[in-house]
Motif scaffolding. Structure first.
Motif, mmCIF file in Angstrom:
data_model
loop_
_atom_site.group_PDB
_atom_site.id
_atom_site.type_symbol
_atom_site.label_atom_id
_atom_site.label_comp_id
_atom_site.label_asym_id
_atom_site.label_seq_id
_atom_site.Cartn_x
_atom_site.Cartn_y
_atom_site.Cartn_z
ATOM 1 N N ILE A 127 1.184 4.352 -2.719
ATOM 2 C CA ILE A 127 1.048 5.763 -2.342
ATOM 3 C C ILE A 127 2.263 6.560 -2.846
ATOM 4 O O ILE A 127 2.143 7.627 -3.441
ATOM 5 N N GLN A 176 -11.541 7.695 3.400
ATOM 6 C CA GLN A 176 -10.313 7.223 4.050
ATOM 7 C C GLN A 176 -9.459 6.416 3.094
ATOM 8 O O GLN A 176 -8.244 6.577 3.051
ATOM 9 N N VAL A 177 -10.092 5.567 2.303
ATOM 10 C CA VAL A 177 -9.307 4.679 1.443
ATOM 11 C C VAL A 177 -8.682 5.448 0.273
ATOM 12 O O VAL A 177 -7.518 5.240 -0.063
ATOM 13 N N SER A 211 -7.998 8.581 0.307
ATOM 14 C CA SER A 211 -7.048 9.593 0.801
ATOM 15 C C SER A 211 -5.991 8.910 1.662
ATOM 16 O O SER A 211 -5.484 9.486 2.613
ATOM 17 N N SER A 212 -5.659 7.672 1.311
ATOM 18 C CA SER A 212 -4.772 6.914 2.199
ATOM 19 C C SER A 212 -3.358 7.468 2.249
ATOM 20 O O SER A 212 -2.564 7.049 3.089
ATOM 21 N N GLN A 263 -10.115 -1.980 8.004
ATOM 22 C CA GLN A 263 -10.678 -2.823 6.927
ATOM 23 C C GLN A 263 -11.018 -4.200 7.472
ATOM 24 O O GLN A 263 -12.018 -4.805 7.114
ATOM 25 N N THR A 281 -6.030 1.175 -4.572
ATOM 26 C CA THR A 281 -6.210 1.408 -3.133
ATOM 27 C C THR A 281 -7.515 0.753 -2.661
ATOM 28 O O THR A 281 -7.570 0.142 -1.595
ATOM 29 N N LEU A 317 -5.420 1.887 9.259
ATOM 30 C CA LEU A 317 -6.346 1.751 8.137
ATOM 31 C C LEU A 317 -6.581 0.262 7.826
ATOM 32 O O LEU A 317 -7.716 -0.157 7.555
ATOM 33 N N TRP A 323 0.861 -1.204 0.000
ATOM 34 C CA TRP A 323 0.000 0.000 0.000
ATOM 35 C C TRP A 323 0.895 1.252 0.000
ATOM 36 O O TRP A 323 0.673 2.201 -0.743
ATOM 37 N N LEU A 360 -1.137 3.665 8.051
ATOM 38 C CA LEU A 360 -1.550 2.436 7.367
ATOM 39 C C LEU A 360 -1.958 1.284 8.288
ATOM 40 O O LEU A 360 -2.977 0.642 8.029
ATOM 41 N N ALA A 394 -7.935 -2.438 0.057
ATOM 42 C CA ALA A 394 -8.876 -2.389 1.185
ATOM 43 C C ALA A 394 -9.817 -3.595 1.145
ATOM 44 O O ALA A 394 -10.049 -4.265 2.150
ATOM 45 N N ALA A 450 -2.879 8.556 5.607
ATOM 46 C CA ALA A 450 -3.354 7.659 6.672
ATOM 47 C C ALA A 450 -2.217 6.976 7.422
ATOM 48 O O ALA A 450 -1.101 6.861 6.923
#
Ligand SMILES: Nc1nc2c(ncn2[C@@H]2O[C@H](COP(=O)(O)OP(=O)(O)OP(=O)(O)O)[C@@H](O)[C@H]2O)c(=O)[nH]1
Length: 463
Positions: free
Chosen positions: A20, A79-80, A82-83, A95, A147, A91, A16, A88, A151, A86
């Motif tokens: 990003i 949220q997902v 705009s990770s 999930q 993303t 997050l 992830w 991680l 999730a 985050a």
């Protein structure tokens, strides 16, 4: 060996993070802006789309869900997508929780996949409207797509784990209902084993050819064991013991058959060996049934009430029924007051007698369609089906009065007076049974706070 949960989390967090980092800052900005500005419309569209599906209606149509899930879904997508900002591991944990809730409610995984597909489609359309340059548009689309996929993957992993354990409980419950009369089945199978043994003894006694003796593995008992017994007792050591003693018995008999001219002494040896083997099988089968009656029949050994592990299976089913038929039902948590003092003052045996007494009052004062579980040490859960809140209140009030009026005889000292507290919550349409239990439990907490020997009804806190 499969990945541990920690290994999996590390792997997902790594990938992830890579996604990003690979995505340009400009793409992150575009996606986050869409998340802020347009997500509510997309979620409206999601609902419209999903509600046209009959299966999805069961999970989405209640007022409770509509009110709460819209906001939750908006927040989840934001949220997902705009990770980039985050934490991680948090997050990922979020999930996983969603996956567990889906499994608890029993939402089919294909419905989730379909909903996400619709959301992605809308996100892509929305990105296209911005007429971004192709590199930026590709970057933003790729990020949104991957993303969301990550999730969903974490959710699905948690879903599968929870669902597998729920399925196991469901299976246990099925066996419990199938085998509601375990003692009858036990007698039937032991009789069928004895029947084979008698036929065998008769053959030996009358000098009948051994070929006429049906092999034990092909006889009624052997067939039952092969097709049902093994499935019923699943993976216990005794199963393979029974299997090999049966095979050994048949092989032994075939050996004598081949010998042809077995004399009386040899026939006696055969008789003794086979009878001994039958004793072994019979003891093992009895033991398995005893074990089954104690644990697998779903009853708590002390109180004979339903075991707590069947709560998910039964509540999920009752919720499904209630949603389909629009019928009310009520969950009541019941707890004996100051129970520790009873144990401390009179000893554990008297404590056990008190538990049994309350359990009997509960079981005898509900309809046979209702459920009574032993939920924990001195805590019980009642499920009144097709019952309104006010009806359930009357029923539990009657039970409370009966408990007060039924002292426990100790044999040595004065009878002990018991009281119970209870918390009540009517089904509100939300498919997650754990919310219902939590609400009834919080009402019970207030009953204790407000002095015990009383009943409280759950009231939703203003949001
Ligand atoms: N005899 C017996 N005691 C049990 C059993 N299971 C749990 N307990 C006891 O139940 C007691 C529960 O005590 P608490 O949770 O402190 O609650 P309480 O004393 O009933 O107090 P309140 O619930 O606040 O009214 C503990 O002492 C446990 O050891 C059981 O199967 N038999």
């Amino acid at each position: 060996m499969s990945n541990s949960k920690e290994d999996y989390d590390r792997l997902v967090a790594g990938e992830w993070q890579q996604l990003i980092t690979l995505t340009s800052a400009a793409a992150h900005q575009v996606v986050a802006r869409i998340g802020r500005e347009d997500i509510s419309l997309m979620v409206d569209d999601f609902y419209q789309y999903m509600l046209s599906d009959k299966d999805a209606q069961i999970f989405l149509s209640s007022q409770q869900v509509k009110q709460r899930l819209h906001a939750t879904l908006c927040q989840w997508i934001q949220q997902v997508i705009s990770s980039a900002d985050a934490v991680l591991p948090d997050l990922i944990a979020a999930q996983r929780r969603v996956g567990e809730v889906h499994a608890r409610i029993g939402i089919p995984i294909d419905l989730v996949a379909r909903g996400i597909r619709r959301l992605k489609e809308r996100l892509y359309q929305r990105l296209q409207q911005d007429m971004l340059d192709s590199k930026l548009c590709y970057d933003a689309m790729r990020f949104c797509s991957l993303t969301l996929d990550i999730a969903i993957e974490v959710m699905t992993t948690a879903y599968s784990r929870s669902f597998a354990s729920a399925a196991k409980h469901k299976e246990n419950y099925r066996l419990y209902t199938l085998l509601d009369n375990a003692s009858l089945e036990r007698e039937r199978q032991l009789a069928s084993l004895l029947n084979w043994e008698n036929r065998f003894i008769y053959a030996i006694a009358t000098g009948l050819p051994l070929e006429d003796v049906e092999p034990l593995q092909r006889a009624e008992f052997g067939l039952w064991f092969q097709h049902k017994g093994k499935h019923l007792f699943e993976q216990v050591a005794e199963i393979s013991q029974i299997d090999s003693v049966m095979a050994e018995t048949d092989t032994f008999i075939i050996g004598f058959q081949a010998n042809g001219t077995a004399d009386m002494q040899q026939r006696n040896l055969l008789l003794r060996t086979v009878r001994n083997n039958i004793r072994i099988i019979s003891t093992l089968v009895s033991g398995l049934f005893d074990e089954l009656s104690r644990y697998e029949n779903g009853k708590d050994p002390l109180t004979q009430l339903l075991n707590r592990r069947f709560v998910p299976t039964i509540l999920r089913r009752e919720i499904g029924l209630a949603i389909r038929s629009d019928a009310p039902f009520v969950v009541v948590m019941v707890d004996i007051d100051y129970f520790k003092r009873i144990n401390d003052t009179y000893g554990h045996d008297i404590g056990d007698a008190a538990l049994k007494s309350v359990a009997a009052i509960l079981a005898e004062n509900v309809r046979s369609s209702d459920y009574v579980f032993r939920f924990g040490g001195e805590e019980f859960m009642l499920l009144f089906v097709e019952t309104t809140q006010s009806q359930a209140l009357m029923l539990i009030e009657r039970i409370r009065t009966l408990v007060c009026a039924t002292p426990i005889r100790t044999g040595v000292s004065q009878p002990i007076n018991l009281t119970i507290s209870a918390g009540l919550c009517a089904f509100d349409g939300h498919p997650d049974y754990e919310r219902l239990i939590k609400k009834a439990d919080s009402a019970l907490y207030y009953a204790k706070q407000n002095g015990r020997n009383r009943i409280e009804i759950h009231k939703d806190q203003p949001q």
